[in-house]
Motif scaffolding. Structure first.
Motif, PDB file in Angstrom:
ATOM      1  N   ARG A   9       0.834  -1.203   0.000  1.00  0.00           N
ATOM      2  CA  ARG A   9       0.000   0.000   0.000  1.00  0.00           C
ATOM      3  C   ARG A   9       0.870   1.255   0.000  1.00  0.00           C
ATOM      4  O   ARG A   9       0.578   2.223  -0.704  1.00  0.00           O
ATOM      5  N   LEU A  10       1.947   1.257   0.777  1.00  0.00           N
ATOM      6  CA  LEU A  10       2.836   2.426   0.792  1.00  0.00           C
ATOM      7  C   LEU A  10       3.519   2.625  -0.558  1.00  0.00           C
ATOM      8  O   LEU A  10       3.691   3.771  -1.000  1.00  0.00           O
ATOM      9  N   ASP A 156      -1.559  13.927   0.890  1.00  0.00           N
ATOM     10  CA  ASP A 156      -1.502  13.148   2.122  1.00  0.00           C
ATOM     11  C   ASP A 156      -2.016  11.733   1.864  1.00  0.00           C
ATOM     12  O   ASP A 156      -2.847  11.513   0.967  1.00  0.00           O
ATOM     13  N   LEU A 157      -1.564  10.811   2.660  1.00  0.00           N
ATOM     14  CA  LEU A 157      -1.965   9.413   2.524  1.00  0.00           C
ATOM     15  C   LEU A 157      -3.487   9.260   2.552  1.00  0.00           C
ATOM     16  O   LEU A 157      -4.054   8.460   1.816  1.00  0.00           O
ATOM     17  N   ILE A 158      -4.159  10.060   3.351  1.00  0.00           N
ATOM     18  CA  ILE A 158      -5.606   9.939   3.471  1.00  0.00           C
ATOM     19  C   ILE A 158      -6.296  10.283   2.156  1.00  0.00           C
ATOM     20  O   ILE A 158      -7.313   9.688   1.799  1.00  0.00           O
ATOM     21  N   TYR A 159      -5.755  11.234   1.378  1.00  0.00           N
ATOM     22  CA  TYR A 159      -6.331  11.562   0.078  1.00  0.00           C
ATOM     23  C   TYR A 159      -6.197  10.376  -0.883  1.00  0.00           C
ATOM     24  O   TYR A 159      -7.107  10.087  -1.652  1.00  0.00           O
ATOM     25  N   TYR A 160      -5.055   9.734  -0.828  1.00  0.00           N
ATOM     26  CA  TYR A 160      -4.854   8.524  -1.628  1.00  0.00           C
ATOM     27  C   TYR A 160      -5.890   7.477  -1.229  1.00  0.00           C
ATOM     28  O   TYR A 160      -6.534   6.861  -2.090  1.00  0.00           O
ATOM     29  N   GLY A 161      -6.039   7.270   0.071  1.00  0.00           N
ATOM     30  CA  GLY A 161      -6.994   6.278   0.559  1.00  0.00           C
ATOM     31  C   GLY A 161      -8.410   6.578   0.114  1.00  0.00           C
ATOM     32  O   GLY A 161      -9.146   5.661  -0.303  1.00  0.00           O
ATOM     33  N   ARG A 162      -8.813   7.832   0.187  1.00  0.00           N
ATOM     34  CA  ARG A 162     -10.169   8.196  -0.234  1.00  0.00           C
ATOM     35  C   ARG A 162     -10.382   7.937  -1.708  1.00  0.00           C
ATOM     36  O   ARG A 162     -11.471   7.547  -2.135  1.00  0.00           O
ATOM     37  N   GLN A 164      -8.721   5.667  -3.545  1.00  0.00           N
ATOM     38  CA  GLN A 164      -8.537   4.264  -3.887  1.00  0.00           C
ATOM     39  C   GLN A 164      -9.584   3.346  -3.296  1.00  0.00           C
ATOM     40  O   GLN A 164      -9.843   2.269  -3.838  1.00  0.00           O
ATOM     41  N   LEU A 165     -10.131   3.715  -2.155  1.00  0.00           N
ATOM     42  CA  LEU A 165     -11.023   2.775  -1.450  1.00  0.00           C
ATOM     43  C   LEU A 165     -12.482   3.018  -1.754  1.00  0.00           C
ATOM     44  O   LEU A 165     -12.927   3.960  -2.249  1.00  0.00           O
TER      45      LEU A 165
END
Length: 165
Positions: A9-10, A156-162, A164-165
């Motif tokens: 994921r990273l 930020d990682l959270i933007y990526y998560g939003r 992708q998920l």
């Protein structure tokens, strides 16, 4: 989530964030990329080159084929060449992470520092550092992009998560 999935994921996040950074840099006037800035590596291009150098150093150590070069090496003076090398490096990181097992991640890594002696560190810490180092300097590039008149980066990682998920 196990260690392999976490580092995968990273690696995916790292490539995603780098694409956003390079897109923002490509929107700047070419002279802005080499203009002097207040940062550890005093221009956008120098900072982007440092990130590529550091990733090549860390990945070479992790893969058992260490290379040596100064941390301020300019690998590419041309932005498009640097961008192509960054894309290839991100793929190399992703491919390498795919070969790892939890047992390998839990092992130690002995490596030679560019500026100091030899160290033995937990491999998961070294992997975490490699990705954290990218985040650290991408933050500096983000600030330099704003200074050059570019848009704020939401990487930020959270933007990526939003996304992708």
């Amino acid at each position: 989530m196990n260690s392999v999935a976490y580092f995968k994921r990273l690696a995916d996040y790292n490539a995603w964030a780098n694409r956003h950074v390079y897109d923002a840099c490509a929107a700047l006037p070419p002279a802005a990329l080499d203009a002097p800035r207040r940062a550890f590596f005093p221009s956008i291009m120098r900072t982007l080159n440092h990130l590529l150098v550091a990733d090549r150093l860390w990945l070479s150590r992790l893969s058992g084929a260490p290379v040596a070069m100064a941390l301020d090496t300019i690998l590419f003076a041309d932005f498009d060449d640097l961008r192509a090398a960054r894309i290839a490096q991100d793929q190399d990181i992703t491919d390498f992470i795919a070969t790892l097992t939890d047992d390998v991640i839990a092992s130690d890594l002995t490596y030679q520092s560019v500026t100091a002696g030899a160290y033995t560190m937990p491999r998961d810490l070294v992997l975490g550092h490699m990705f954290n180092h990218q985040t650290h300097h991408r933050g500096q590039v983000s600030s330099m992009v704003l200074e050059a008149g570019g848009k704020a980066l939401e990487i930020d990682l959270i933007y990526y998560g939003r996304e992708q998920l």
